[in-house]
Scaffold this motif. Structure first.
Motif, PDB file in Angstrom:
ATOM      1  N   ALA A   1      22.760   3.043  -8.106  1.00  0.00           N
ATOM      2  CA  ALA A   1      23.767   2.545  -7.153  1.00  0.00           C
ATOM      3  C   ALA A   1      24.851   3.597  -6.961  1.00  0.00           C
ATOM      4  CB  ALA A   1      24.377   1.245  -7.675  1.00  0.00           C
ATOM      5  N   VAL A   2      25.293   3.764  -5.707  1.00  0.00           N
ATOM      6  CA  VAL A   2      26.268   4.817  -5.376  1.00  0.00           C
ATOM      7  C   VAL A   2      27.379   4.276  -4.476  1.00  0.00           C
ATOM      8  CG1 VAL A   2      24.600   6.715  -5.577  1.00  0.00           C
ATOM      9  CG2 VAL A   2      24.834   5.573  -3.398  1.00  0.00           C
ATOM     10  N   GLY A   3      28.555   4.920  -4.538  1.00  0.00           N
ATOM     11  CA  GLY A   3      29.658   4.547  -3.646  1.00  0.00           C
ATOM     12  C   GLY A   3      30.190   3.148  -3.964  1.00  0.00           C
ATOM     13  N   ASP A   4      30.566   2.409  -2.931  1.00  0.00           N
ATOM     14  CA  ASP A   4      31.127   1.067  -3.145  1.00  0.00           C
ATOM     15  C   ASP A   4      30.166   0.175  -3.930  1.00  0.00           C
ATOM     16  OD1 ASP A   4      33.324   1.852  -1.715  1.00  0.00           O
ATOM     17  OD2 ASP A   4      33.228   0.232  -0.232  1.00  0.00           O
ATOM     18  N   ALA A   5      28.877   0.409  -3.808  1.00  0.00           N
ATOM     19  CA  ALA A   5      27.884  -0.404  -4.512  1.00  0.00           C
ATOM     20  C   ALA A   5      27.972  -0.210  -6.030  1.00  0.00           C
ATOM     21  CB  ALA A   5      26.479  -0.072  -4.019  1.00  0.00           C
ATOM     22  N   ALA A   6      28.729   0.811  -6.480  1.00  0.00           N
ATOM     23  CA  ALA A   6      28.943   1.018  -7.913  1.00  0.00           C
ATOM     24  C   ALA A   6      30.443   1.143  -8.202  1.00  0.00           C
ATOM     25  CB  ALA A   6      28.193   2.251  -8.395  1.00  0.00           C
TER      26      ALA A   6
ATOM     27  N   GLY B   1      26.243   4.734   5.129  1.00  0.00           N
ATOM     28  CA  GLY B   1      27.662   5.081   5.008  1.00  0.00           C
ATOM     29  C   GLY B   1      27.783   6.450   4.343  1.00  0.00           C
ATOM     30  N   THR B   2      28.961   6.750   3.819  1.00  0.00           N
ATOM     31  CA  THR B   2      29.189   8.054   3.199  1.00  0.00           C
ATOM     32  C   THR B   2      28.243   8.287   2.015  1.00  0.00           C
ATOM     33  OG1 THR B   2      31.498   7.983   3.873  1.00  0.00           O
ATOM     34  CG2 THR B   2      30.937   9.495   2.074  1.00  0.00           C
ATOM     35  N   ALA B   3      28.150   7.303   1.129  1.00  0.00           N
ATOM     36  CA  ALA B   3      27.327   7.471  -0.081  1.00  0.00           C
ATOM     37  C   ALA B   3      25.862   7.644   0.291  1.00  0.00           C
ATOM     38  CB  ALA B   3      27.509   6.273  -1.010  1.00  0.00           C
ATOM     39  N   GLY B   4      25.363   6.756   1.168  1.00  0.00           N
ATOM     40  CA  GLY B   4      23.951   6.799   1.550  1.00  0.00           C
ATOM     41  C   GLY B   4      23.599   8.100   2.255  1.00  0.00           C
ATOM     42  N   CYS B   5      24.463   8.548   3.165  1.00  0.00           N
ATOM     43  CA  CYS B   5      24.169   9.777   3.917  1.00  0.00           C
ATOM     44  C   CYS B   5      24.134  10.992   2.989  1.00  0.00           C
ATOM     45  CB  CYS B   5      25.208   9.998   5.025  1.00  0.00           C
ATOM     46  SG  CYS B   5      24.935   8.916   6.440  1.00  0.00           S
ATOM     47  N   PHE B   6      25.128  11.097   2.102  1.00  0.00           N
ATOM     48  CA  PHE B   6      25.127  12.273   1.210  1.00  0.00           C
ATOM     49  C   PHE B   6      23.951  12.197   0.225  1.00  0.00           C
ATOM     50  CE2 PHE B   6      29.344  13.186   2.856  1.00  0.00           C
ATOM     51  CZ  PHE B   6      29.259  14.568   2.974  1.00  0.00           C
ATOM     52  N   ALA B   7      23.573  10.997  -0.184  1.00  0.00           N
ATOM     53  CA  ALA B   7      22.401  10.870  -1.063  1.00  0.00           C
ATOM     54  C   ALA B   7      21.148  11.305  -0.316  1.00  0.00           C
ATOM     55  CB  ALA B   7      22.268   9.422  -1.536  1.00  0.00           C
ATOM     56  N   ALA B   8      20.968  10.792   0.892  1.00  0.00           N
ATOM     57  CA  ALA B   8      19.736  11.074   1.637  1.00  0.00           C
ATOM     58  C   ALA B   8      19.655  12.552   2.018  1.00  0.00           C
ATOM     59  CB  ALA B   8      19.687  10.181   2.882  1.00  0.00           C
ATOM     60  N   ALA B   9      20.772  13.109   2.498  1.00  0.00           N
ATOM     61  CA  ALA B   9      20.752  14.527   2.898  1.00  0.00           C
ATOM     62  C   ALA B   9      20.424  15.408   1.694  1.00  0.00           C
ATOM     63  CB  ALA B   9      22.098  14.918   3.505  1.00  0.00           C
TER      64      ALA B   9
ATOM     65  N   GLY C   1      34.662   9.782  -3.526  1.00  0.00           N
ATOM     66  CA  GLY C   1      33.803   9.336  -4.641  1.00  0.00           C
ATOM     67  C   GLY C   1      32.404   9.000  -4.141  1.00  0.00           C
ATOM     68  N   ALA C   2      32.333   8.338  -2.985  1.00  0.00           N
ATOM     69  CA  ALA C   2      31.024   7.957  -2.424  1.00  0.00           C
ATOM     70  C   ALA C   2      30.201   9.205  -2.123  1.00  0.00           C
ATOM     71  CB  ALA C   2      31.225   7.122  -1.157  1.00  0.00           C
ATOM     72  N   ALA C   3      30.850  10.225  -1.562  1.00  0.00           N
ATOM     73  CA  ALA C   3      30.125  11.452  -1.199  1.00  0.00           C
ATOM     74  C   ALA C   3      29.570  12.143  -2.449  1.00  0.00           C
ATOM     75  CB  ALA C   3      31.060  12.391  -0.441  1.00  0.00           C
ATOM     76  N   LYS C   4      30.428  12.276  -3.470  1.00  0.00           N
ATOM     77  CA  LYS C   4      30.003  12.943  -4.705  1.00  0.00           C
ATOM     78  C   LYS C   4      28.879  12.159  -5.384  1.00  0.00           C
ATOM     79  CE  LYS C   4      34.014  15.321  -6.670  1.00  0.00           C
ATOM     80  NZ  LYS C   4      34.910  15.337  -7.818  1.00  0.00           N
ATOM     81  N   ALA C   5      29.093  10.848  -5.506  1.00  0.00           N
ATOM     82  CA  ALA C   5      28.116  10.020  -6.225  1.00  0.00           C
ATOM     83  C   ALA C   5      26.761  10.068  -5.520  1.00  0.00           C
ATOM     84  CB  ALA C   5      28.615   8.577  -6.319  1.00  0.00           C
ATOM     85  N   GLY C   6      26.768   9.998  -4.184  1.00  0.00           N
ATOM     86  CA  GLY C   6      25.511  10.049  -3.441  1.00  0.00           C
ATOM     87  C   GLY C   6      24.780  11.358  -3.728  1.00  0.00           C
ATOM     88  N   HIS C   7      25.541  12.432  -3.701  1.00  0.00           N
ATOM     89  CA  HIS C   7      24.974  13.761  -3.936  1.00  0.00           C
ATOM     90  C   HIS C   7      24.362  13.856  -5.348  1.00  0.00           C
ATOM     91  CE1 HIS C   7      24.604  18.063  -3.686  1.00  0.00           C
ATOM     92  NE2 HIS C   7      25.473  18.277  -4.646  1.00  0.00           N
ATOM     93  N   TRP C   8      25.124  13.441  -6.340  1.00  0.00           N
ATOM     94  CA  TRP C   8      24.622  13.526  -7.719  1.00  0.00           C
ATOM     95  C   TRP C   8      23.410  12.623  -7.949  1.00  0.00           C
ATOM     96  CZ3 TRP C   8      30.209  12.828  -9.933  1.00  0.00           C
ATOM     97  CH2 TRP C   8      30.885  14.052  -9.821  1.00  0.00           C
ATOM     98  N   ALA C   9      23.466  11.424  -7.375  1.00  0.00           N
ATOM     99  CA  ALA C   9      22.348  10.479  -7.568  1.00  0.00           C
ATOM    100  C   ALA C   9      21.052  11.115  -7.068  1.00  0.00           C
ATOM    101  CB  ALA C   9      22.624   9.181  -6.818  1.00  0.00           C
TER     102      ALA C   9
END
Ligand SMILES: Cc1cc2nc3c(=O)[nH]c(=O)nc-3n(C[C@H](O)[C@H](O)[C@H](O)COP(=O)(O)OP(=O)(O)OC[C@H]3O[C@@H](n4cnc5c(N)ncnc54)[C@H](O)[C@@H]3O)c2cc1C
Length: 458
Positions: free
Chosen positions: A287-292, A16-24, A305-313
């Motif tokens: 944990a990022v996005g909805d998971a947190a 999702g948004t959080a996972g994609c921004f974290a992985a990228a 929020g999901a995008a930012k959190a993924g990126h920071w994580a």
């Protein structure tokens, strides 16, 4: 069958948004990154959503944001909100002060996944994560079934972007960390939406339409275009369950704009309507996005929020891996960034959500429809706290005759919301001071429960 084993620096669960921004982000930091998504490549990105994005894209600069915008933002002309009074049918118009957008959520999801792959991430679709590898305190990977076969994925850091009520959190033993486990279903909202195609264009293509419902939620009508509308609703799980499909059907039947509409797509899901997790890190795990619970608890807006959190994580994970320290303390900076940024705003918004649980819809509608527009904009998310001039206060007081007790409580809650943001600004930068911080925050929450008479939410 014995599982095969794959290894990476970072394993991200959820596309999702959080996972994609974290992985990228992780891949752009030079880390070997695998993203696991349970859906097929074709189905991935198909996620229940209202499709509204507040403000223009402020997404982290790790994907081609211009491509994301041009290919999936179908309506970038949102400038106002229309709030409907469910009792009288009256509406109030609120100027958002900044423009927002409505997206084609499936297209957005597909482009984001494609961009994530282009950033250097290996994506494994059809891969369902069902357990974690945790021989001791540290999470060392996840167990999954990929195309029917068991696979163990080992990693320095696991980033959990598996969405609301993530299965990973049922499996991890969090006793060695301060990870927030004070989570239960009543802090979530159950929501459902349909995408409708209309024969005639609506006149409110530039507006997001909201209408409160009995069960402490709201109906929304968000225009993807003048003839394609995302219509949905949700209820807080503290309340009586609501027949979401029927309530939406009834509301649609009473709107002339929707005569002859056809339903293109239907989808429902749960989303967190609570404050962000107090801590979302554990050794080897973030944990990022909805998971947190990185969602505005009043509007349900969770994409930014999901995008930012993924990126920071992923940024913090990269630092921790390079320092050779993926302990709770090594990952803690992530908590600090979240809580002193949108975390404090969402925690303040949560007080209005708590206030809402203690009042009937009549009370709330009377107060909300008496508030001047800017108040509502502030209250639904711009600042998380509100300010009102004396003149406006007087006008509001006159309009809310019969509901002064509620208004006075709201005034006191607003004051606590301001103080709460200060408390979050002093969120500790290491786990050592976390207990003392939490005590201070909980004392403030006790005052809120006392003012509102609401059942403690946490
Ligand atoms: C009905 C509804 C309306 C909403 N409206 C809006 C809105 O208008 N605007 C807004 O900003 N937000 C809205 N939200 C909230 C927003 O959709 C979420 O906050 C956002 O999608 C969170 O992103 P995420 O990446 O954390 O989780 P998700 O988008 O839920 O992504 C999680 C991903 O993980 C995958 N996954 C889950 N479990 C596993 C597993 N075990 N193994 C492998 N993969 C797994 C899922 O398939 C999914 O792809 C709405 C939510 C709902 C339910």
């Amino acid at each position: 069958m014995a599982p095969s084993t794959e290894t990476a620096d970072v394993v991200v669960v959820g596309g999702g948004t959080a996972g994609c921004f974290a992985a990228a982000t992780a891949a752009r930091e030079g880390l070997e990154t695998v993203l696991l998504e349970r859906k097929s490549a074709k189905e991935a990105g198909h996620i229940a959503c209202g499709d509204g994005i507040k403000g223009k894209s402020k997404f982290p600069d790790v994907v081609d944001r211009e491509r994301l915008r041009t290919e999936s933002f179908t309506n970038e002309s949102i400038t106002r909100g229309i709030f409907e009074n469910p009792r009288t049918g009256e509406t109030i118009d609120v100027d958002f002060g900044e423009s927002g957008a409505v997206v084609d959520r499936y297209r957005y999801g597909q482009v984001l996944l494609d961009e994530t792959e282009r950033a250097g991430v290996e994506i494994h679709y059809d891969t369902v994560v069902n357990d974690v590898i945790q021989p001791d305190a540290r999470v060392e990977g996840v167990r999954a079934v990929r195309d029917g076969d068991p696979v163990d994925y080992e990693a320095e850091v696991v980033i959990d972007g598996a969405g609301a009520l993530s299965v990973l959190q049922d499996k991890i033993d969090f006793s060695a960390s301060a990870f927030d486990t004070n989570v239960n279903y009543s802090q979530f909202c159950s929501a459902y939406r349909e995408v409708l195609e209309l024969p005639e264009p609506v006149e409110w293509e530039d507006a997001l339409v909201f209408k409160p419902t009995e069960e402490l939620g709201y109906l929304w009508y968000f225009p993807r275009s003048a003839t394609e509308i995302n219509a949905g609703l949700g209820f807080q799980m503290t309340e009586e369950p609501m027949e979401l499909v029927d309530v939406l059907k009834d509301d649609l039947a009473n709107r002339a704009d929707f005569e002859g509409a056809t339903v293109k797509n239907k989808l429902g899901a749960a989303l967190p309507t609570r404050r962000p997790y107090d801590s979302a890190v554990h050794p080897g795990y973030v944990a990022v996005g909805d998971a947190a619970a990185h969602v505005n608890p009043c509007t349900g807006g969770g994409i930014p929020g999901a995008a930012k959190a993924g990126h920071w994580a992923a940024e913090i994970a990269a630092e921790a891996i390079s320092d050779g320290d993926v302990s709770e303390a090594g990952l803690w900076e992530y908590n600090h960034r979240v809580q002193t940024d949108f975390g404090k705003r969402f925690a303040a918004m949560d007080l209005y959500n708590i206030f809402g649980t203690a009042h009937g819809v009549d009370d709330l509608v009377s107060v909300v429809t008496a508030l001047p527009g800017q108040q509502i904009v502030d209250a639904i998310g711009k600042k998380g706290t509100t300010e009102m001039s004396l003149g406006l206060k007087l006008k509001t007081v006159l309009k809310t005759i019969g509901h002064w007790g509620t208004l006075y409580d709201l005034y006191k809650v607003q004051k606590e919301a301001v103080s709460l943001k200060d408390v979050y600004d002093s969120y500790p930068d290491d786990p050592g001071r976390f207990d003392a911080w939490r005590k201070e925050r909980d004392a403030l929450m006790d005052r809120v429960y006392e003012i509102t008479g609401a059942e403690p939410k946490y």
